[in-house]
Design a protein around this motif. Sequence first.
Motif, PDB file in Angstrom:
ATOM      1  N   THR A 280      -1.678  45.302 -39.629  1.00 26.95           N
ATOM      2  CA  THR A 280      -0.222  45.476 -39.675  1.00 26.95           C
ATOM      3  C   THR A 280       0.487  44.168 -39.367  1.00 26.95           C
ATOM      4  O   THR A 280       1.471  43.805 -40.018  1.00 26.95           O
ATOM      5  CB  THR A 280       0.216  46.576 -38.694  1.00 26.95           C
ATOM      6  N   TRP A 281       0.005  43.427 -38.378  1.00 29.23           N
ATOM      7  CA  TRP A 281       0.597  42.136 -38.020  1.00 29.23           C
ATOM      8  C   TRP A 281       0.509  41.163 -39.185  1.00 29.23           C
ATOM      9  O   TRP A 281       1.483  40.477 -39.506  1.00 29.23           O
ATOM     10  CB  TRP A 281      -0.079  41.572 -36.776  1.00 29.23           C
ATOM     11  N   THR A 282      -0.635  41.102 -39.840  1.00 18.96           N
ATOM     12  CA  THR A 282      -0.807  40.212 -40.987  1.00 18.96           C
ATOM     13  C   THR A 282       0.161  40.573 -42.103  1.00 18.96           C
ATOM     14  O   THR A 282       0.778  39.690 -42.710  1.00 18.96           O
ATOM     15  CB  THR A 282      -2.263  40.263 -41.495  1.00 18.96           C
ATOM     16  N   ALA A 283       0.325  41.867 -42.365  1.00 20.11           N
ATOM     17  CA  ALA A 283       1.270  42.309 -43.397  1.00 20.11           C
ATOM     18  C   ALA A 283       2.701  41.910 -43.023  1.00 20.11           C
ATOM     19  O   ALA A 283       3.469  41.455 -43.876  1.00 20.11           O
ATOM     20  CB  ALA A 283       1.171  43.816 -43.595  1.00 20.11           C
TER      21      ALA A 283
ATOM     22  N   ALA B 292       7.411  38.439 -43.813  1.00 21.57           N
ATOM     23  CA  ALA B 292       8.434  37.568 -43.232  1.00 21.57           C
ATOM     24  C   ALA B 292       8.409  36.173 -43.871  1.00 21.57           C
ATOM     25  O   ALA B 292       9.453  35.553 -44.093  1.00 21.57           O
ATOM     26  CB  ALA B 292       8.243  37.457 -41.730  1.00 21.57           C
ATOM     27  N   ALA B 293       7.227  35.674 -44.180  1.00 17.52           N
ATOM     28  CA  ALA B 293       7.108  34.345 -44.777  1.00 17.52           C
ATOM     29  C   ALA B 293       7.646  34.320 -46.200  1.00 17.52           C
ATOM     30  O   ALA B 293       8.107  33.271 -46.666  1.00 17.52           O
ATOM     31  CB  ALA B 293       5.645  33.902 -44.769  1.00 17.52           C
ATOM     32  N   GLU B 294       7.616  35.446 -46.871  1.00 19.15           N
ATOM     33  CA  GLU B 294       8.099  35.513 -48.244  1.00 19.15           C
ATOM     34  C   GLU B 294       9.617  35.568 -48.344  1.00 19.15           C
ATOM     35  O   GLU B 294      10.168  35.326 -49.390  1.00 19.15           O
ATOM     36  CB  GLU B 294       7.498  36.744 -48.948  1.00 19.15           C
TER      37      GLU B 294
END
Length: 62
Positions: A51-54, A59-61
Amino acid sequence: MSTAQLHWFKSSYSDSGEPGSCLEVAPTPTTIHIRDSKSTDGPQLAVTPTTWTAFVTYAAEG
């Protein structure tokens, strides 16, 4: 592991722009703990590494 034993850290980006608007994270092998740096005794959120990676990818996108 209790939350008092966690190693909390902020992103290196936290010192730019708005230094008071920071999240702190404390990763463990099974959980990523998240809290507001201004309220370290306040509520905390715990999510899975997946979930954190997603979230970070989203957020980076944008």
